[in-house]
Design a protein around this motif. Structure first.
Motif, PDB file in Angstrom:
ATOM      1  N   ASP A 292      -8.093 -18.826   3.329  1.00 17.48           N
ATOM      2  CA  ASP A 292      -9.489 -19.479   2.685  1.00 17.48           C
ATOM      3  C   ASP A 292     -10.265 -18.150   2.220  1.00 17.48           C
ATOM      4  N   GLU A 293     -10.277 -16.881   3.118  1.00 17.06           N
ATOM      5  CA  GLU A 293     -10.772 -15.693   2.504  1.00 17.06           C
ATOM      6  C   GLU A 293      -9.891 -14.315   2.760  1.00 17.06           C
ATOM      7  N   PRO A 294      -9.841 -13.581   1.876  1.00 16.49           N
ATOM      8  CA  PRO A 294      -8.899 -12.560   2.076  1.00 16.49           C
ATOM      9  C   PRO A 294      -9.218 -11.489   3.164  1.00 16.49           C
ATOM     10  N   THR A 295      -8.031 -11.036   3.819  1.00 14.37           N
ATOM     11  CA  THR A 295      -8.379 -10.107   4.916  1.00 14.37           C
ATOM     12  C   THR A 295      -8.812  -8.650   4.078  1.00 14.37           C
ATOM     13  N   PRO A 296      -9.647  -7.773   4.881  1.00 13.16           N
ATOM     14  CA  PRO A 296      -9.751  -6.148   4.300  1.00 13.16           C
ATOM     15  C   PRO A 296      -8.620  -5.478   3.708  1.00 13.16           C
ATOM     16  N   ILE A 297      -7.572  -5.767   4.271  1.00  9.79           N
ATOM     17  CA  ILE A 297      -6.361  -5.073   3.579  1.00  9.79           C
ATOM     18  C   ILE A 297      -6.275  -5.864   2.142  1.00  9.79           C
ATOM     19  N   GLN A 298      -6.295  -6.859   2.152  1.00  8.23           N
ATOM     20  CA  GLN A 298      -6.041  -7.707   0.997  1.00  8.23           C
ATOM     21  C   GLN A 298      -6.958  -7.650  -0.190  1.00  8.23           C
ATOM     22  N   ARG A 299      -8.168  -7.439   0.426  1.00  4.41           N
ATOM     23  CA  ARG A 299      -9.398  -7.176  -0.461  1.00  4.41           C
ATOM     24  C   ARG A 299      -9.240  -5.712  -1.378  1.00  4.41           C
ATOM     25  N   ALA A 300      -8.725  -4.891  -0.633  1.00  6.83           N
ATOM     26  CA  ALA A 300      -8.660  -3.466  -1.244  1.00  6.83           C
ATOM     27  C   ALA A 300      -7.007  -3.384  -1.905  1.00  6.83           C
ATOM     28  N   ALA A 301      -5.996  -3.623  -1.306  1.00  2.99           N
ATOM     29  CA  ALA A 301      -4.946  -3.372  -1.878  1.00  2.99           C
ATOM     30  C   ALA A 301      -4.348  -4.369  -3.037  1.00  2.99           C
ATOM     31  N   ILE A 302      -4.708  -5.335  -2.979  1.00  2.00           N
ATOM     32  CA  ILE A 302      -4.219  -6.381  -4.145  1.00  2.00           C
ATOM     33  C   ILE A 302      -4.601  -5.843  -5.469  1.00  2.00           C
ATOM     34  N   ALA A 323       0.885 -10.860   3.059  1.00  4.03           N
ATOM     35  CA  ALA A 323       0.439 -11.310   1.795  1.00  4.03           C
ATOM     36  C   ALA A 323      -0.330 -10.137   0.969  1.00  4.03           C
ATOM     37  N   ALA A 324      -0.679  -9.345   1.446  1.00  2.31           N
ATOM     38  CA  ALA A 324      -1.147  -8.050   0.365  1.00  2.31           C
ATOM     39  C   ALA A 324      -0.213  -7.556  -0.511  1.00  2.31           C
ATOM     40  N   PHE A 325       1.098  -7.480  -0.037  1.00  3.50           N
ATOM     41  CA  PHE A 325       2.054  -6.789  -0.930  1.00  3.50           C
ATOM     42  C   PHE A 325       3.055  -8.109  -1.585  1.00  3.50           C
ATOM     43  N   LEU A 326       2.966  -9.272  -1.037  1.00  2.00           N
ATOM     44  CA  LEU A 326       3.722 -10.613  -1.652  1.00  2.00           C
ATOM     45  C   LEU A 326       3.071 -10.861  -2.794  1.00  2.00           C
ATOM     46  N   LEU A 327       1.932 -11.121  -2.866  1.00  2.00           N
ATOM     47  CA  LEU A 327       1.188 -11.678  -3.973  1.00  2.00           C
ATOM     48  C   LEU A 327       1.201 -10.787  -5.397  1.00  2.00           C
ATOM     49  N   PRO A 328       0.966  -9.468  -5.240  1.00  2.00           N
ATOM     50  CA  PRO A 328       1.253  -8.553  -6.317  1.00  2.00           C
ATOM     51  C   PRO A 328       2.555  -8.747  -6.777  1.00  2.00           C
ATOM     52  N   LEU A 329       3.738  -8.592  -5.889  1.00  2.00           N
ATOM     53  CA  LEU A 329       4.800  -8.599  -6.036  1.00  2.00           C
ATOM     54  C   LEU A 329       5.300  -9.889  -7.123  1.00  2.00           C
ATOM     55  N   LEU A 330       4.909 -11.145  -6.473  1.00  2.00           N
ATOM     56  CA  LEU A 330       4.981 -12.157  -7.307  1.00  2.00           C
ATOM     57  C   LEU A 330       4.626 -12.245  -8.759  1.00  2.00           C
ATOM     58  N   VAL A 331       3.579 -11.602  -8.755  1.00  2.00           N
ATOM     59  CA  VAL A 331       2.890 -11.567 -10.385  1.00  2.00           C
ATOM     60  C   VAL A 331       3.773 -10.426 -11.062  1.00  2.00           C
ATOM     61  N   TYR A 332       4.232  -9.244 -10.508  1.00  2.00           N
ATOM     62  CA  TYR A 332       5.084  -8.433 -11.301  1.00  2.00           C
ATOM     63  C   TYR A 332       6.422  -9.070 -11.679  1.00  2.00           C
ATOM     64  N   ILE A 333       6.889  -9.610 -10.855  1.00  2.00           N
ATOM     65  CA  ILE A 333       8.486 -10.351 -11.410  1.00  2.00           C
ATOM     66  C   ILE A 333       8.122 -11.558 -12.140  1.00  2.00           C
ATOM     67  N   SER A 334       6.924 -12.275 -12.179  1.00  2.00           N
ATOM     68  CA  SER A 334       6.978 -13.286 -13.268  1.00  2.00           C
ATOM     69  C   SER A 334       6.820 -12.845 -14.475  1.00  2.00           C
ATOM     70  N   GLU A 335       6.381 -11.532 -14.722  1.00  2.00           N
ATOM     71  CA  GLU A 335       6.395 -10.902 -16.059  1.00  2.00           C
ATOM     72  C   GLU A 335       8.036 -10.732 -16.583  1.00  2.00           C
ATOM     73  N   LEU A 336       8.985 -10.649 -15.669  1.00  2.00           N
ATOM     74  CA  LEU A 336      10.187 -10.284 -16.143  1.00  2.00           C
ATOM     75  C   LEU A 336      11.212 -11.352 -16.364  1.00  2.00           C
ATOM     76  N   PRO A 337      12.013 -11.082 -17.009  1.00  2.20           N
ATOM     77  CA  PRO A 337      13.024 -12.253 -17.684  1.00  2.20           C
ATOM     78  C   PRO A 337      13.654 -12.913 -16.357  1.00  2.20           C
ATOM     79  N   TYR A 424      10.691  -2.891  -7.902  1.00  2.45           N
ATOM     80  CA  TYR A 424       9.567  -3.172  -6.933  1.00  2.45           C
ATOM     81  C   TYR A 424      10.269  -2.859  -5.479  1.00  2.45           C
ATOM     82  N   ILE A 425       9.631  -1.625  -4.856  1.00  6.93           N
ATOM     83  CA  ILE A 425       9.982  -1.454  -3.377  1.00  6.93           C
ATOM     84  C   ILE A 425       8.925  -1.573  -2.553  1.00  6.93           C
ATOM     85  N   ILE A 426       9.083  -2.365  -1.308  1.00  6.62           N
ATOM     86  CA  ILE A 426       8.201  -2.267  -0.256  1.00  6.62           C
ATOM     87  C   ILE A 426       8.560  -1.899   1.000  1.00  6.62           C
TER      88      ILE A 426
END
Length: 704
Positions: A292-302, A323-337, A424-426
């Protein structure tokens, strides 16, 4: 014969009188009770005299009041012919009665004069009598008892309103007048009352130009008000639109959530999911999962990760880093073939590294919630499963791989996996991976990544437009992120080598426990005493399952678990000698409520997300303050509160100073007096080069 009386001897009388005077002049010691009696008699005598004086004055006043008084319309005055009793005026009244024969009026005037003189004499007599008994009226005080400040019994200020304190004068004619309704100039009906009154005063005081001056004043006020509304200086950041946020608002926002950032060109945090710039389809999944609401690390890192920036996230365990690193990762690979028959064997697009099997499986389960609805494949590679089984899972390729460093190196060495297109490395729990002795495998993995898409170590690495572009074909710059709870020197060295101009996000203070965990310590020496104390805690009924008990040695896990089972509590065991199936079964039974207590080594200190853990017991104190931080982080997660109880002994002297510091920084924990005064807690101990943090000692992954 009667003896003749001799005359008194004058010199003898004088000597006797002088002796009496000398004796009277000498100070005579009087006991305290006698002094109090004399003072009371003097006070009583003074009060009696005062009472007599008051009675005399009261009697004089009463006598004065009883005497008849006459005036112009008094009873003793003679009425005129018409019974009016009025004193004649005009020239006739000024004539002597002997001259005009008006004996009636002349007698009346004489009687009035005589009565006035008599009244004056009586007033003087009363004044003399009052002066005789009361003394002259000098320095007469204007003190009024009603105006005396009243004091309450507690000697506090009295806020009650006394009707006699009311200084208003409701019957005064000046208060009877009310101001006329203000003259409202057209277009200024909503202007502040004070400004309108000022404008009205100008308009009334200046008949010639007042109207124009009042209008200019109102116009100026309206312009200032509109400017303030545009800036929204008087609103909280939560009430403002995103475009109205100013630097001051963002500073307050970061302070509210404990966000601290370092690095150049860092974007502002996100206030809500709708402002995160995530794709609509991904946002729907976020709400569906229940975020429902992002956590502080999600607010800053995403927002930083969405700009293709390298990132170091420092946050306590249980803060929502996954979730802070998964969501940007999914956005990144969505733009790849998408993966097909031609590129599925070139390796994954994204790689997530974690120190333990349990954490890998937890990340895999969380990633599948978002990846599978988007059509992406997630595969985990951990020890405990055969390589053939994992090679079979990779037969059709996978966009995301979650792995432990040791098993992933085995796959690389056996040519089961390549990283030709990994961009993309985490590294999650990077400090834990270093602490478990995974520095060398981690370095091998990072060195196996392609270098053609490596970011430049210049200011261009901070430019989101340059870092988001394609490098010909489908390649993009590699993006590397590291999440950790502490930053030991080895982690800093790896970050400096493999990350390019990273943005650093810190939530709270690095290395400190969360404020939702109450930390308690007890000095108990000996295994038997600790077991009895543990039994008392479990039998108290204060803590509901699940409960985690941490020990330092694997064989102690079995011994402590056996004792807890004998007390009637279903117990599971987790340590490094357990197979993967046994580990998964132990965690599953704890999550499903089949077992109440988990006895574990530091293997369960990180990445084990068991909901609603109410109590963590450190049967043995951790050998480092970092491990202690992660142990107690198993409770108090997701904003809930928890308790951590630690048993201490003389063998824990090396960590007592750090333990005292970390407890003193907690807002809900109190440093016990025994720990505060302990000799080892007064200063930080000096350690040799091989102590403390890390490598492959007893804290390594093999021994646990």
């Amino acid at each position: 014969m009667e003896k003749r009386r001799l005359p008194p001897d004058l010199p003898a009388l004088l000597r006797q009188r002088e002796a009496e005077k000398a004796a009277a002049a000498k100070p005579r010691w009087i006991p305290k009770k006698e002094r109090e009696r004399l003072a009371a008699e003097a006070a009583a005598k003074e009060a009696e005299e005062q009472k007599k004086r008051e009675e005399a004055v009261r009697a004089a006043n009463m006598e004065f009041e009883k005497k008849p008084r006459t005036g112009q319309n008094g009873a003793n005055g003679a009425d005129g012919p018409n019974g009016s009793g009025n004193i004649p005026t005009g020239p006739k009244a000024m004539r002597h009665p002997a001259e005009d024969g008006d004996h009636e009026h002349g007698g009346k005037r004489r009687r009035l004069n005589d009565e006035e003189k008599k009244a004056e004499m009586e007033r003087r007599d009363a004044a003399e009598l009052r002066a005789k008994y009361m003394g002259p009226e000098v320095n007469q005080s204007t003190f009024s008892v009603k105006k005396k400040r009243r004091r309450t019994a507690a000697n506090k200020f009295n806020f009650d309103w006394d009707p006699e304190d009311d200084t208003s004068r409701p019957h005064d004619p000046i208060y009877a007048e009310r101001l006329e309704p203000l003259h409202r100039l057209p277009g200024f009906e909503n202007t502040d009352e004070l400004v309108r009154r000022k404008a009205e005063a100008i308009r009334r005081g200046d008949p010639e130009t007042g109207e124009e001056r009042a209008r200019k004043l109102l116009e100026q006020h309206e312009r200032a008000k509109q400017a303030a509304d545009r800036k929204n200086m008087n609103k909280h950041w939560s009430e403002k639109k995103l475009e109205d946020m100013r630097e001051r608002d963002w500073r307050i926002f970061k302070e509210n959530f404990g966000i601290s950032t370092k690095g150049g060109s860092i974007p502002d945090p996100m206030r809500s999911w709708d402002e995160s710039k995530l794709p609509r389809r991904l946002l729907d999944l976020v709400y569906k999962v229940g975020y429902d609401e992002p956590t502080p690390i999600q607010r800053a890192a995403i927002p930083i990760a969405l700009q293709a920036r390298d990132l170091i996230g420092v946050a306590v365990t249980g803060s929502g880093k996954t979730a802070a690193f998964l969501l940007p990762l999914l956005v990144y690979i969505s733009e790849l073939p998408p993966l097909d028959e031609f590129n599925k064997n070139d390796g994954p697009y994204a790689l997530i590294l974690a120190p333990t099997r349990e954490l890998v499986q937890q990340i895999e389960a969380e990633a599948k919630k978002f990846a599978e609805p988007l059509g992406f494949t997630v595969v985990s590679i951990v020890g405990g499963h055969s390589l053939e089984e994992q090679a079979f899972a990779l037969r059709n390729g996978a966009e995301i791989i979650v792995a432990t460093p040791g098993r992933l190196v085995d796959c690389l060495e056996r040519r089961l996996l390549v990283f030709s297109q990994c961009c993309y490395i985490i590294m999650d729990e990077a400090d834990r991976m270093i602490d478990q002795g995974f520095e060398e495998p981690l370095t091998k993995i990072l060195d196996a990544l392609p270098v053609t898409n490596e970011k430049p170590d210049t200011e261009d690495a901070e430019n989101p437009k340059l870092m988001s572009r394609y490098l010909g074909g489908k390649d993009r710059y590699r993006q590397t992120m590291m999440y950790t709870a502490t930053m030991p020197p080895l982690v800093e060295r790896i970050a400096k080598k493999y990350l390019r101009r990273p943005a650093i996000v810190t939530i709270g203070n690095a290395g400190e426990a969360v404020d939702t965990v109450e930390q308690r310590v007890e000095f108990i020496a000996g295994e038997d005493k600790r077991k009895r104390r543990l039994q008392e805690i479990l039998n108290s009924g204060q803590f509901k399952p699940p409960i985690i008990v941490f020990v330092n040695i694997k064989r102690n896990c079995e011994m402590v678990a056996k004792d807890i089972k004998s007390w009637g509590y279903p117990t599971a065991v987790l340590h490094g000698s357990k197979t993967q199936e046994q580990r998964e079964a132990a965690l599953l039974s704890l999550r499903e409520g089949k077992t109440s207590i988990l006895v574990a080594t530091d293997l369960a200190g990180r990445g084990i997300d068991v909901p609603d853990v109410s109590l963590v017991v450190n049967f043995n104190m951790a050998t480092s303050i970092e491990s202690y931080t992660h142990r107690i982080g198993r409770t108090g997660r997701a904003g809930k509160s928890g308790v951590a109880i630690t048993f201490l002994g003389n063998e824990d002297a090396d960590v007592l100073y750090d333990l005292r510091q970390i407890i003193s920084k907690s807002s809900i924990s109190k440093v016990p007096e025994e720990l505060r005064r302990h000799e080892a807690a007064q200063s930080k101990p000096t350690r040799g080069g091989g102590g403390g943090g890390g490598g492959g000692g007893p804290k390594g992954g093999v021994w646990q």
